[in-house]
Design a protein around this motif. Structure first.
Motif, mmCIF file in Angstrom:
data_model
loop_
_atom_site.group_PDB
_atom_site.id
_atom_site.type_symbol
_atom_site.label_atom_id
_atom_site.label_comp_id
_atom_site.label_asym_id
_atom_site.label_seq_id
_atom_site.Cartn_x
_atom_site.Cartn_y
_atom_site.Cartn_z
ATOM 1 N N ALA A 15 5.643 8.395 5.567
ATOM 2 C CA ALA A 15 6.765 9.226 5.126
ATOM 3 C C ALA A 15 6.420 10.709 5.197
ATOM 4 C CB ALA A 15 7.166 8.842 3.702
ATOM 5 N N SER A 16 5.244 11.074 4.715
ATOM 6 C CA SER A 16 4.893 12.495 4.642
ATOM 7 C C SER A 16 4.620 13.114 6.017
ATOM 8 C CB SER A 16 3.686 12.711 3.725
ATOM 9 O OG SER A 16 2.522 12.136 4.285
ATOM 10 N N THR A 17 4.116 12.318 6.947
ATOM 11 C CA THR A 17 3.842 12.848 8.285
ATOM 12 C C THR A 17 5.001 12.614 9.255
ATOM 13 O OG1 THR A 17 2.797 10.779 9.029
ATOM 14 C CG2 THR A 17 1.360 12.459 8.026
ATOM 15 N N ALA A 18 5.966 11.767 8.824
ATOM 16 C CA ALA A 18 7.097 11.383 9.687
ATOM 17 C C ALA A 18 6.605 10.742 10.980
ATOM 18 C CB ALA A 18 8.011 12.573 9.968
ATOM 19 N N ARG A 19 5.471 10.025 10.874
ATOM 20 C CA ARG A 19 4.888 9.355 12.042
ATOM 21 C C ARG A 19 4.507 7.927 11.683
ATOM 22 N NH1 ARG A 19 1.238 13.225 15.509
ATOM 23 N NH2 ARG A 19 0.973 11.198 16.447
ATOM 24 N N ALA A 20 4.532 7.081 12.688
ATOM 25 C CA ALA A 20 4.128 5.688 12.498
ATOM 26 C C ALA A 20 2.630 5.616 12.195
ATOM 27 C CB ALA A 20 4.444 4.867 13.746
ATOM 28 N N VAL B 261 6.369 2.657 9.392
ATOM 29 C CA VAL B 261 7.121 3.522 10.303
ATOM 30 C C VAL B 261 8.241 4.194 9.514
ATOM 31 C CG1 VAL B 261 8.545 3.571 12.375
ATOM 32 C CG2 VAL B 261 6.600 2.041 12.264
ATOM 33 N N PRO B 262 8.367 5.509 9.652
ATOM 34 C CA PRO B 262 9.447 6.193 8.934
ATOM 35 C C PRO B 262 10.810 5.882 9.540
ATOM 36 C CG PRO B 262 8.279 7.735 10.344
ATOM 37 C CD PRO B 262 7.537 6.429 10.429
ATOM 38 N N SER C 161 0.842 -1.200 0.000
ATOM 39 C CA SER C 161 0.000 0.000 0.000
ATOM 40 C C SER C 161 0.875 1.247 0.000
ATOM 41 C CB SER C 161 -0.934 0.040 1.208
ATOM 42 O OG SER C 161 -1.601 1.284 1.226
ATOM 43 N N ARG C 162 0.993 1.851 -1.154
ATOM 44 C CA ARG C 162 1.743 3.103 -1.257
ATOM 45 C C ARG C 162 1.065 4.197 -0.418
ATOM 46 N NH1 ARG C 162 2.743 0.929 -6.280
ATOM 47 N NH2 ARG C 162 4.923 0.959 -6.881
ATOM 48 N N THR C 163 -0.235 4.135 -0.343
ATOM 49 C CA THR C 163 -0.977 5.145 0.415
ATOM 50 C C THR C 163 -0.552 5.140 1.877
ATOM 51 O OG1 THR C 163 -2.851 4.825 -1.073
ATOM 52 C CG2 THR C 163 -3.290 5.972 1.004
ATOM 53 N N ILE C 164 -0.475 3.963 2.465
ATOM 54 C CA ILE C 164 -0.085 3.849 3.876
ATOM 55 C C ILE C 164 1.382 4.222 4.060
ATOM 56 C CG2 ILE C 164 0.195 2.245 5.808
ATOM 57 C CD1 ILE C 164 -2.315 0.752 4.677
ATOM 58 N N ALA C 165 2.261 3.694 3.195
ATOM 59 C CA ALA C 165 3.689 4.002 3.299
ATOM 60 C C ALA C 165 3.943 5.494 3.102
ATOM 61 C CB ALA C 165 4.475 3.177 2.286
ATOM 62 N N GLY D 34 13.521 6.878 4.787
ATOM 63 C CA GLY D 34 12.897 5.656 4.307
ATOM 64 C C GLY D 34 11.687 5.288 5.132
ATOM 65 N N VAL D 35 11.127 4.120 4.814
ATOM 66 C CA VAL D 35 9.951 3.608 5.513
ATOM 67 C C VAL D 35 10.085 2.098 5.654
ATOM 68 C CG1 VAL D 35 7.436 3.283 5.396
ATOM 69 C CG2 VAL D 35 8.445 5.424 4.598
ATOM 70 N N VAL D 36 9.751 1.601 6.830
ATOM 71 C CA VAL D 36 9.584 0.160 7.038
ATOM 72 C C VAL D 36 8.083 -0.089 7.020
ATOM 73 C CG1 VAL D 36 9.918 -1.810 8.581
ATOM 74 C CG2 VAL D 36 11.663 -0.014 8.448
ATOM 75 N N TYR D 37 7.657 -0.957 6.127
ATOM 76 C CA TYR D 37 6.227 -1.246 5.945
ATOM 77 C C TYR D 37 6.020 -2.753 6.085
ATOM 78 C CZ TYR D 37 1.863 -2.101 3.429
ATOM 79 O OH TYR D 37 0.603 -2.521 3.080
ATOM 80 N N VAL D 38 5.065 -3.152 6.905
ATOM 81 C CA VAL D 38 4.698 -4.564 7.053
ATOM 82 C C VAL D 38 3.187 -4.681 6.950
ATOM 83 C CG1 VAL D 38 6.718 -5.247 8.419
ATOM 84 C CG2 VAL D 38 4.672 -4.398 9.581
ATOM 85 N N ASP D 39 2.718 -5.836 6.478
ATOM 86 C CA ASP D 39 1.275 -6.016 6.390
ATOM 87 C C ASP D 39 0.879 -7.479 6.445
ATOM 88 O OD1 ASP D 39 1.467 -7.184 3.802
ATOM 89 O OD2 ASP D 39 0.846 -5.365 2.776
ATOM 90 N N SER D 40 -0.423 -7.675 6.464
ATOM 91 C CA SER D 40 -1.024 -8.999 6.368
ATOM 92 C C SER D 40 -2.286 -8.869 5.529
ATOM 93 C CB SER D 40 -1.387 -9.549 7.746
ATOM 94 O OG SER D 40 -2.112 -10.765 7.593
ATOM 95 N N ARG D 41 -2.402 -9.744 4.556
ATOM 96 C CA ARG D 41 -3.598 -9.742 3.717
ATOM 97 C C ARG D 41 -4.655 -10.708 4.258
ATOM 98 N NH1 ARG D 41 -0.554 -11.086 -1.695
ATOM 99 N NH2 ARG D 41 0.427 -12.418 -0.164
#
Length: 191
Positions: free
Chosen positions: A81-86, A115-116, A73-77, A125-132
């Protein structure tokens, strides 16, 4: 944060601190983040120029993922990044911030955390994890754990980049030294 999670994080931090090759570091970081949160998938994005690019993508089995499985999800990542918040998403299908996002719908993402990677105020950068498959997989404790991980990971990325710069400069200096030595040898032979 529970003691087991904290101990695991300390061990991960030791591993990250010892790694100076950026590509190997990113792979180690990704495996650690997926393992730490028991996520189905994980992605590390780094700022390259003006865009965030996926540098590593892994699944729970520590196998690289690409193709359709390599979409996130680019939207979530981007929000992280844009808010610099998890960003924590317990159930993406019901979260008003993201339920309409094309990437969430296409990937059928249920749970996500992003998380940024920050150095001071700068997001690198961003660390992004998910579950479908599992809604509610990540909670506030996971977010706290991932934030602590990301703080150390950002420093490790900076250090690896600086080490690469030093190695590159050292190689250039050695090449120049060899050129100068050749010039000196030529001069000695002429005179």
């Amino acid at each position: 944060m529970e003691k087991k999670g904290m101990m695991h994080l300390i061990e991960i931090n030791r591993t990250l601190a010892a790694q100076h090759n950026l590509d190997q570091l990113l792979e180690t970081m990704m495996d650690a983040a997926v393992d730490l949160l028991q996520a189905e998938r994980g992605f590390i994005l780094l700022l390259e120029g003006t865009e965030f690019r996926v540098r590593v993508a892994r699944n729970l089995d520590k196998k690289a993922i690409d193709g359709q499985g390599g979409r996130y999800s680019r939207t979530i990542a981007n929000k992280a990044a844009s808010t610099a918040r998890a960003i924590l998403v317990a159930n993406a299908r019901e979260d008003s911030r993201f339920r309409e996002a094309e990437s969430v719908i296409e990937q059928d993402i249920r749970s996500a955390a992003a998380v940024p990677l920050k150095l001071g105020p700068e997001v690198i950068g961003v660390v992004y994890v998910d579950s479908r498959f599992e809604p509610g997989l990540f909670d506030e404790d996971h977010k706290t754990l991932l934030e602590a991980f990301a703080d150390q990971a950002a420093v490790a990325v900076r250090n690896a980049r600086q080490m690469q710069e030093i190695w590159d400069l050292n190689r250039i200096l050695k090449e120049r030294l060899l050129e100068r030595e050749g010039e000196v040898t030529d001069l000695k032979e002429r005179y």
